[in-house]
Structures are given as C-alpha cells and as structure tokens.
Scaffold this motif. Structure first.
Motif, PDB file in Angstrom:
ATOM      1  N   THR A  11      45.587  41.355  27.817  1.00 47.51           N
ATOM      2  CA  THR A  11      44.633  40.273  28.078  1.00 47.51           C
ATOM      3  C   THR A  11      43.776  40.519  29.307  1.00 47.51           C
ATOM      4  O   THR A  11      42.659  40.020  29.387  1.00 47.51           O
ATOM      5  CB  THR A  11      45.366  38.921  28.260  1.00 47.51           C
ATOM      6  N   ALA A  12      44.286  41.280  30.280  1.00 42.99           N
ATOM      7  CA  ALA A  12      43.524  41.505  31.511  1.00 42.99           C
ATOM      8  C   ALA A  12      43.714  42.936  32.003  1.00 42.99           C
ATOM      9  O   ALA A  12      44.752  43.565  31.779  1.00 42.99           O
ATOM     10  CB  ALA A  12      43.963  40.525  32.596  1.00 42.99           C
ATOM     11  N   ILE A  13      42.687  43.439  32.666  1.00 40.27           N
ATOM     12  CA  ILE A  13      42.768  44.699  33.396  1.00 40.27           C
ATOM     13  C   ILE A  13      42.952  44.341  34.863  1.00 40.27           C
ATOM     14  O   ILE A  13      42.049  43.798  35.506  1.00 40.27           O
ATOM     15  CB  ILE A  13      41.498  45.549  33.218  1.00 40.27           C
ATOM     16  N   LYS A  14      44.148  44.617  35.387  1.00 33.94           N
ATOM     17  CA  LYS A  14      44.410  44.379  36.799  1.00 33.94           C
ATOM     18  C   LYS A  14      44.107  45.653  37.581  1.00 33.94           C
ATOM     19  O   LYS A  14      44.336  46.755  37.079  1.00 33.94           O
ATOM     20  CB  LYS A  14      45.865  43.955  37.006  1.00 33.94           C
ATOM     21  N   TYR A  15      43.602  45.482  38.776  1.00 34.38           N
ATOM     22  CA  TYR A  15      43.296  46.658  39.595  1.00 34.38           C
ATOM     23  C   TYR A  15      43.611  46.359  41.047  1.00 34.38           C
ATOM     24  O   TYR A  15      43.695  45.194  41.476  1.00 34.38           O
ATOM     25  CB  TYR A  15      41.827  47.066  39.435  1.00 34.38           C
ATOM     26  N   ALA A  16      43.826  47.426  41.811  1.00 29.63           N
ATOM     27  CA  ALA A  16      44.130  47.278  43.228  1.00 29.63           C
ATOM     28  C   ALA A  16      43.676  48.516  43.976  1.00 29.63           C
ATOM     29  O   ALA A  16      43.732  49.633  43.447  1.00 29.63           O
ATOM     30  CB  ALA A  16      45.629  47.060  43.439  1.00 29.63           C
ATOM     31  N   CYS A  17      43.223  48.316  45.194  1.00 30.74           N
ATOM     32  CA  CYS A  17      43.016  49.411  46.127  1.00 30.74           C
ATOM     33  C   CYS A  17      44.292  49.487  46.955  1.00 30.74           C
ATOM     34  O   CYS A  17      44.704  48.493  47.563  1.00 30.74           O
ATOM     35  CB  CYS A  17      41.794  49.144  47.005  1.00 30.74           C
ATOM     36  N   MET A  18      44.945  50.655  46.952  1.00 30.97           N
ATOM     37  CA  MET A  18      46.242  50.810  47.607  1.00 30.97           C
ATOM     38  C   MET A  18      46.245  52.073  48.457  1.00 30.97           C
ATOM     39  O   MET A  18      45.494  53.017  48.182  1.00 30.97           O
ATOM     40  CB  MET A  18      47.354  50.890  46.552  1.00 30.97           C
ATOM     41  N   ASN A  19      47.087  52.078  49.476  1.00 27.93           N
ATOM     42  CA  ASN A  19      47.271  53.312  50.235  1.00 27.93           C
ATOM     43  C   ASN A  19      48.493  54.054  49.716  1.00 27.93           C
ATOM     44  O   ASN A  19      49.187  53.581  48.811  1.00 27.93           O
ATOM     45  CB  ASN A  19      47.371  53.038  51.742  1.00 27.93           C
ATOM     46  N   ARG A  49      33.175  51.878  39.927  1.00 28.41           N
ATOM     47  CA  ARG A  49      31.990  52.030  40.782  1.00 28.41           C
ATOM     48  C   ARG A  49      32.128  51.253  42.094  1.00 28.41           C
ATOM     49  O   ARG A  49      31.552  51.630  43.117  1.00 28.41           O
ATOM     50  CB  ARG A  49      30.742  51.593  40.027  1.00 28.41           C
ATOM     51  N   ARG A  50      32.912  50.192  42.070  1.00 31.25           N
ATOM     52  CA  ARG A  50      33.105  49.392  43.276  1.00 31.25           C
ATOM     53  C   ARG A  50      33.882  50.156  44.342  1.00 31.25           C
ATOM     54  O   ARG A  50      33.708  49.916  45.540  1.00 31.25           O
ATOM     55  CB  ARG A  50      33.839  48.099  42.904  1.00 31.25           C
ATOM     56  N   TYR A  51      34.759  51.073  43.909  1.00 27.08           N
ATOM     57  CA  TYR A  51      35.650  51.750  44.852  1.00 27.08           C
ATOM     58  C   TYR A  51      35.440  53.262  44.933  1.00 27.08           C
ATOM     59  O   TYR A  51      36.014  53.905  45.815  1.00 27.08           O
ATOM     60  CB  TYR A  51      37.107  51.497  44.452  1.00 27.08           C
ATOM     61  N   SER A  52      34.657  53.829  44.043  1.00 27.94           N
ATOM     62  CA  SER A  52      34.612  55.285  43.899  1.00 27.94           C
ATOM     63  C   SER A  52      34.155  56.008  45.158  1.00 27.94           C
ATOM     64  O   SER A  52      34.509  57.179  45.369  1.00 27.94           O
ATOM     65  CB  SER A  52      33.705  55.673  42.723  1.00 27.94           C
ATOM     66  N   HIS A  53      33.415  55.344  46.028  1.00 27.46           N
ATOM     67  CA  HIS A  53      32.871  56.013  47.207  1.00 27.46           C
ATOM     68  C   HIS A  53      33.897  56.236  48.311  1.00 27.46           C
ATOM     69  O   HIS A  53      33.655  57.017  49.233  1.00 27.46           O
ATOM     70  CB  HIS A  53      31.695  55.211  47.771  1.00 27.46           C
ATOM     71  N   HIS A  54      35.078  55.559  48.236  1.00 26.66           N
ATOM     72  CA  HIS A  54      36.016  55.738  49.340  1.00 26.66           C
ATOM     73  C   HIS A  54      37.471  55.979  48.906  1.00 26.66           C
ATOM     74  O   HIS A  54      38.340  56.034  49.771  1.00 26.66           O
ATOM     75  CB  HIS A  54      35.962  54.540  50.300  1.00 26.66           C
ATOM     76  N   VAL A  55      37.731  56.134  47.608  1.00 28.19           N
ATOM     77  CA  VAL A  55      39.111  56.412  47.178  1.00 28.19           C
ATOM     78  C   VAL A  55      39.271  57.889  46.833  1.00 28.19           C
ATOM     79  O   VAL A  55      38.297  58.580  46.517  1.00 28.19           O
ATOM     80  CB  VAL A  55      39.527  55.539  45.976  1.00 28.19           C
ATOM     81  N   GLU A  56      40.538  58.359  46.914  1.00 26.11           N
ATOM     82  CA  GLU A  56      40.840  59.762  46.657  1.00 26.11           C
ATOM     83  C   GLU A  56      41.072  60.051  45.181  1.00 26.11           C
ATOM     84  O   GLU A  56      41.036  61.201  44.752  1.00 26.11           O
ATOM     85  CB  GLU A  56      42.096  60.170  47.434  1.00 26.11           C
ATOM     86  N   GLY A  57      41.339  59.010  44.395  1.00 25.14           N
ATOM     87  CA  GLY A  57      41.598  59.218  42.985  1.00 25.14           C
ATOM     88  C   GLY A  57      41.864  57.906  42.287  1.00 25.14           C
ATOM     89  O   GLY A  57      41.897  56.840  42.919  1.00 25.14           O
ATOM     90  N   ILE A  58      42.063  57.984  40.971  1.00 30.16           N
ATOM     91  CA  ILE A  58      42.280  56.807  40.138  1.00 30.16           C
ATOM     92  C   ILE A  58      43.605  56.957  39.413  1.00 30.16           C
ATOM     93  O   ILE A  58      43.820  57.920  38.666  1.00 30.16           O
ATOM     94  CB  ILE A  58      41.142  56.639  39.106  1.00 30.16           C
TER      95      ILE A  58
END
Length: 306
Positions: A11-19, A49-58
């Motif tokens: 029902t939803a795509i959950k996402y997080a920016c994590m260290n 696209r919201r995070y691609s400029h500062h994350v190391e990977g997906i």
C-alpha cells in the motif's frame, strides 16, 4: 555516510535517509502505484531525486521472489508489473548510485539478526504482517533462501479449501486486510473504511466485536505458527509489521499459540513468539544492513545461504 533506504509495500513505499549506524535522519512514505511499471518507476524517481545528491547508495527491499545477487525481481507479490525486472541495474543506470535489492521479509530478518530479537539465534522464523504475509527463515544464523529464492514464502501456503485458490492462502487469510474483513463482520463497518490504528483504538476501548475479530485473526495465525514449528523447529518466531506495535495483538497471538499446545494429547516443543525489536522499521534497517554487507562483507558478520 548517508544512504537512501526504500521499503516497497503493498500500500505504501516507505523511505528513510539513514547513516551507517542505522540512525534515521529523515523518513516518509508515499502510496504504492498499482497500475503500471511507469508509475512505479516515477514514484521511486520522486524519492530518489530528493536525496541522490548527498547519499552514497540506495538500499531497497521489495516484495516477491528476489534474486538479490543480480538485483532482479523474479516476481513482485501484488506488483505484477515488475516480474523479471532488473530493477537494481535500471535504477543504477538512471541515477548513478549503487543499488542493492532484497526481499522485504528477508531484510526484516537481517535487521533482527543484526541488532534485534534474533541476535545470536541459530534457527528462527520472521513473519511480517502487511497486505500479505512475508516470511523469512534463519538457518544456522544465516538467511536461508532455498533453491529458487523462495524459502519462507509463507503467503503461498494453502489453508482451507478443496482447490488451490488465493482465498485459501495464508497471504489472503492472515494478511492485515483479513483482520479488516473480520472487523467488518463483527461491527458492520465496511472494511474499506477501516485501518489498523482505528481497529486497535476500538479494541483498547473494549469493543467486544473488535476484540472477537482480533482473537479470531490471531487464532488463525497461531495455527500457521504451530505448523511451521512442527516442520522447522526454530528457536523463536519474530513477528513484525505495523500490527506488531500493538501489545494487545502480540498478547493475543501468544495466548492463542499456547492454547494449541495446551490442547495437544502429546508433548511437543512450543513455539516461542516475540515481536520484532524494530517493529515496523525492520524492513528498512535490514535493507540498510544488506546494502552495507554487500558493499563490504568484512564489516558485517551476517551472511545469506542458499
């Protein structure tokens, strides 16, 4: 270093920016498109696209049978449009970031093995209750995938009925929508207008019909756990998904599992049931672990087995 972690659900795509220590720096969710691959990729693109400029990977966890070594969705659960899709390679080409891919329930098991309810466990089972029922097997301290990447696919188990039919499957009868249908039978409130938060608010207020529905739901799931215990004999079952955050649910499930053993005319090893430590975040934490482990196996002790 920071990573974008994505958990695709029914029902939803959950996402997080994590260290790298699995700390949540930011998180959110959007609806899962059910209509087409183009819509699905567009939704993922909005997040990436919201995070691609500062994350190391997906790091991604997705439903279905997954070849994680090649990053291919062999099946996609209810997302029929992703079958045989090389999703990791496709996203890597579009966004220039390394993408890891693993089954969602196996990611939950990795999280619980890493820092949760299955830490130091040799043999265990993880059950994730969502729109269907995710499952993962831990064998000798490792995730067991099976010969065709489908070990632990609890949703596929057939229950009542004379012919194979989706309505007779564990995925249909024990996913959270089955609880909504039971509450509708007891209260008359249409299942389409219900959600888990509302159901447990009613239950905690003492609504007899809702309590009966939850009891019936946990009795059905208890039989699944009993059968898996008889076949696999794990040390512990860790139950996750949003519903696992409700202590009432866990208490009723444990009670109904115990009641099966209390009625047996013979002695059998009892199934031990606990909630996932990371509850509804297990998939995200485990997807991050999988991403880190595949990038640098030396930094992570957990492995997967065939």
């Amino acid at each position: 270093m920071e990573y974008l972690v994505i958990d695709v659900g029914g029902t939803a795509i959950k996402y997080a920016c994590m260290n790298g220590n699995a700390d949540f720096l930011e998180r959110g969710k959007i609806p899962t498109p059910m209509d087409s691959l183009d819509s699905y990729l567009a939704a993922l693109g909005t997040i990436i696209r919201r995070y691609s400029h500062h994350v190391e990977g997906i790091a991604m966890c997705v439903p279905g049978i997954i070849d994680s070594a090649r990053g291919i969705c062999i099946t996609g659960g209810n997302l029929r449009y992703v079958e045989d899709l090389p999703l990791a390679a496709l996203l890597e080409e579009r966004y220039g970031l390394r993408v890891s891919l693993e089954n969602d329930a196996r990611c939950a098991a990795l999280a619980e093995l890493w820092r949760g309810s299955l830490k130091n466990c040799a043999d265990g089972v993880v059950i994730i209750l969502g729109s269907a029922v995710g499952g993962a097997l831990v064998k000798n301290g490792r995730i067991h995938k099976g010969s065709h990447f489908s070990a632990g696919e609890i949703s596929f188990i057939e229950k009542d009925g004379d012919i194979a039919d989706i309505c007779n499957s564990v995925g249909y009868q024990n996913g959270v929508f089955a609880l909504y249908r039971l509450v509708e039978q007891q209260t008359g409130i249409p299942a389409a207008k219900l959600d888990g938060v509302q159901i447990f608010e009613m239950a905690n207020r003492g609504d007899v019909g809702v309590l009966e529905a939850i009891d019936r739901f946990t009795k059905s799931l208890a039989r699944v756990i009993y059968n898996i215990q008889a076949i696999y004999d794990p040390e512990v079952f860790a139950v996750g998904g949003a519903i696992s955050q409700q202590s009432l649910f866990i208490d009723l499930l444990v009670r109904n599992v115990d009641s099966i053993y209390d009625r047996l005319p013979f002695t059998a090893t009892r199934a031990k049931v606990v909630p996932c430590r990371f509850r509804n975040a297990s998939n995200l934490v485990g997807a991050l672990y999988h991403h880190l482990a595949t990038a640098d196996p030396s930094r992570c002790r957990l492995k997967t087995s065939g």
